[in-house]
Design a protein around this motif. Sequence first.
Motif: not given
Length: 456
Positions: A241-262
Amino acid sequence: MKILFADDEKSLQKLMGMELPRLGHTVTVCPDGVTAIAALEKEDFDCLLVDLDMPGKGGIDVIKKAKESKPDTEAIILTGKSSTESAIAAVEFKVFAYLTKPCRLMELKTLLEGVAKKREQDRRIKALTSRLDRIEGKSKLIGDSSAMEVVNKMIAKVAPSNSAVLIRGETGTGKELVAKAIHDQSLRHSQPFVAVNCGALPENLIESELFGHRKGAFTGAEETRIGLFEVAHGGSLFLDEIGELPKALQAKLLRVLETGEIRRVGENVSIKVDVRIISATHRHIEDMVQDGEFREDLMFRINTFEIQLPPLRERTEDIPLLAEHISRRFWPTIPMTHTVFATETIHALKSHSWPGNVRELANVVEHATILCEELPIQPQHLPRRFSEQTPPTSGERPELRAVSGPLSLRELEMQAIHEALDRHEGSKPLAAEELGISLKTLYNKLNQATANEKTA
Ligand SMILES: Nc1ncnc2c1ncn2[C@@H]1O[C@H](COP(=O)(O)OP(=O)(O)OP(=O)(O)O)[C@@H](O)[C@H]1O
């Protein structure tokens, strides 16, 4: 715990023979390695406490012997002089601890408590793993319709790559099962598969669930905790249910996927993670992008490869196989040669529209296996909405009977329960909520009804 103590020092034999029982353990004291090996042939022990250098057979020989027959036996080595070789052997045999003599009793007590705790945790992990296996079953996707053939081919193609996969499909079509199948067929299969439902987590908890937090990062963060990204390191993370992810978290998730770092909440250092992302949604993500609810850049990150799962009503030819497979989940003793469903029952199942897809089918089959006492399962064993489609037969159970005359209070109650269950596609928690009773009460009433039928 049951402890085997082996040491050629008489004073230590006496001391341990006295002190270990005082700490709540039972102990077998052996004066050398040969006697210890003989004791291992007679019984199993939870923990070995062995001297490294003993005449004849040494501590490593004793540990080796114990691990051959019972690999989960823990061992603590006692020694007067440590050497590199013995340290290497200790690592090879996964020794719990290495104590140089003279050791203090308090130190030993703490170590033994550590061993007991580890054994308890190992037992819990084993129990949970076997429970999970039973609930999840294997990730085998049942169905030989052409639609499922396409799905299986796509899984086989994408699994060995590291690509992000987006699985689309209505609720209950098997998206999580497909995600697990991708993981199981990938090179990461021996690493963790971690599933998280983005829609089920409260907004303020998602970030710390996914990325972890540092002690004191927010009220209630009493301990530093690792997040699911770190748990899934080396394996796959399924974002349901990734569509339910709040907007603020979408930005953070994108950054993690781009950098491979959390970065854990409250922490200012980043941690590298190697996680394959598999996502799923029942919503039309493109429309969500249009409406500004979902980030377009994130959509492009997660949908490198897409798998569309067909609804069950579009592959009714899979229903007989699926129903039989699911019935064995609830009734594992059905012989493979037995016909599980009567022809009319299969006909009724195939005629239904299945808004809840395979999950709804699983609920219907569970219901039928509870009611049915003798195979094959007949149409009257199916929930009420099916018996309304098929003509009633003699011997039909009272609570499944078409309403023809006045009903008793209990029958009315069961009717309300079944109708609520039907409305919620068999979901007991939702039905209980609608009826204003606890889940426990709902189970009690269903069990009571089944018991009444059996004695009727
Ligand atoms: N092809 C299949 N073969 C065997 N079992 C299946 C299949 N598809 C679904 N199931 C079973 O149906 C149930 C629902 O499947 P799953 O949870 O994977 O669906 P989902 O699409 O992820 O649902 P949701 O959208 O609600 O998260 C599970 O018990 C699963 O084992």
